[in-house]
Design a protein around this motif. Structure first.
Motif, PDB file in Angstrom:
ATOM      1  N   TRP A 147      20.535  42.122   9.838  1.00 18.00           N
ATOM      2  CA  TRP A 147      21.576  41.257   9.985  1.00 18.00           C
ATOM      3  C   TRP A 147      21.101  39.896   8.786  1.00 18.00           C
ATOM      4  CZ3 TRP A 147      21.636  40.237  15.960  1.00 18.00           C
ATOM      5  CH2 TRP A 147      22.457  41.135  16.505  1.00 18.00           C
ATOM      6  N   VAL A 148      20.089  39.791   8.503  1.00 14.62           N
ATOM      7  CA  VAL A 148      19.664  38.989   7.588  1.00 14.62           C
ATOM      8  C   VAL A 148      19.661  39.545   6.384  1.00 14.62           C
ATOM      9  CG1 VAL A 148      17.420  37.644   6.686  1.00 14.62           C
ATOM     10  CG2 VAL A 148      17.730  37.896   9.063  1.00 14.62           C
ATOM     11  N   ILE A 170      23.058  38.824   4.847  1.00 16.30           N
ATOM     12  CA  ILE A 170      23.306  37.445   4.295  1.00 16.30           C
ATOM     13  C   ILE A 170      22.692  37.416   2.981  1.00 16.30           C
ATOM     14  CG2 ILE A 170      22.355  35.076   4.527  1.00 16.30           C
ATOM     15  CD1 ILE A 170      22.752  35.389   7.635  1.00 16.30           C
ATOM     16  N   LEU A 176      17.928  42.304  13.955  1.00 18.89           N
ATOM     17  CA  LEU A 176      17.902  40.767  13.262  1.00 18.89           C
ATOM     18  C   LEU A 176      17.542  41.090  11.746  1.00 18.89           C
ATOM     19  CD1 LEU A 176      17.642  37.875  13.761  1.00 18.89           C
ATOM     20  CD2 LEU A 176      15.373  38.091  13.984  1.00 18.89           C
ATOM     21  N   LEU A 177      16.691  41.915  11.398  1.00 19.80           N
ATOM     22  CA  LEU A 177      16.294  42.160  10.037  1.00 19.80           C
ATOM     23  C   LEU A 177      17.580  42.466   9.213  1.00 19.80           C
ATOM     24  CD1 LEU A 177      12.765  43.236   9.939  1.00 19.80           C
ATOM     25  CD2 LEU A 177      13.489  40.979   9.181  1.00 19.80           C
TER      26      LEU A 177
END
Length: 259
Positions: free
Chosen positions: A12-13, A16, A9-10
């Protein structure tokens, strides 16, 4: 959940955030950053994530799960992390979607015109995907061809999954994009130019280049069909036929790259 958050998750963030920082740093893009455009590019993120989830679902099915198991994706990744290749595939699918989204959004912001930006983004990816016919051939040379020869000479048939998925299915998709680009370029009054749409039109009007890519596409498809059905007659003849096809592919690719 700790592994999923930390290792998936981190990052992927971070992708962005990386795009956001990049847009604020580069002057031509920064000039067009406003609340409306930022809202538009994040709205654009939704279809990219939906496509990514579609492919994640297909990946889960290959590992014995169902598409509905996407709802517990974090749990599955936690259980299979370090034991199966599944988590890495999921990570790459979502990561690639975020990268493509960032590129698409970059084009949209650089033009300053949402409609023209959207068209430019589509044009950019259409040209890239049209050239993927060549990428399919390269994948055949490096992965599928040696693997198929090995299996043929050890008394087995080439991998049907490889042959159906890459030289046939994916090749047909990229060929369809190539043909669409060619038809649009020939029947559109949009002039060739330095912008993304103009470059796409210029590419589509290059008869020799498009013809060579179509030849390569045909050879890719022929490789897949030969690998699928040839071993039923003769493994040695199939190996010879695949070798001849690869040589022809290399010749066509040489003409594409070096003229």
């Amino acid at each position: 959940m700790r592994v999923f958050v930390r290792d998936y998750l981190l990052p992927w963030v971070f992708i962005i955030v990386f795009w956001l920082v990049l847009w604020f740093i580069i002057p031509p893009v920064r000039e067009h950053l406003n609340a409306m455009n930022i809202f538009a590019i994040f709205l654009l993120l939704i279809p990219f994530l939906l496509v990514a989830l579609h492919f994640v679902g297909k990946t889960l099915e290959r590992y014995g799960y169902s598409r509905e198991d996407i709802k517990r994706l974090s749990e599955i990744i936690e259980k299979t992390h370090g034991r199966l290749y599944l988590p890495k595939e999921v990570f790459n699918i979502v990561g690639d979607a975020l990268i493509f989204w960032g590129l698409f959004a970059w084009v949209l912001l650089a033009t300053g015109d949402p409609i023209m930006g959207l068209l430019s983004g589509v044009a950019m990816f259409a040209e890239i995907f049209a050239f993927f016919v060549l990428l399919i051939s390269m994948f055949i040379w490096v992965i599928i061809f040696p693997h198929s020869l090995y299996r043929l000479f050890t008394g087995r048939e080439p991998s049907r999954d490889f042959l159906i998925e890459v030289p046939i299915k994916q090749n047909l998709i990229y060929t369809a994009i190539l043909v669409a680009v060619r038809l649009i370029a020939l029947h559109s009054g949009y002039p060739s130019g330095d912008d993304f749409v103009g470059e796409l039109m210029a590419f589509g009007r290059k008869t020799e280049l498009v013809s060579l890519l179509l030849e390569l596409s045909g050879l890719n498809f022929l490789f897949g069909i030969t690998g699928l059905y040839g071993p039923r007659k003769s493994r040695k003849l199939t190996a010879l036929a695949l070798t001849v096809i690869v040589i022809l592919q290399l010749w066509v690719a040489w003409r594409i790259v070096f003229g």
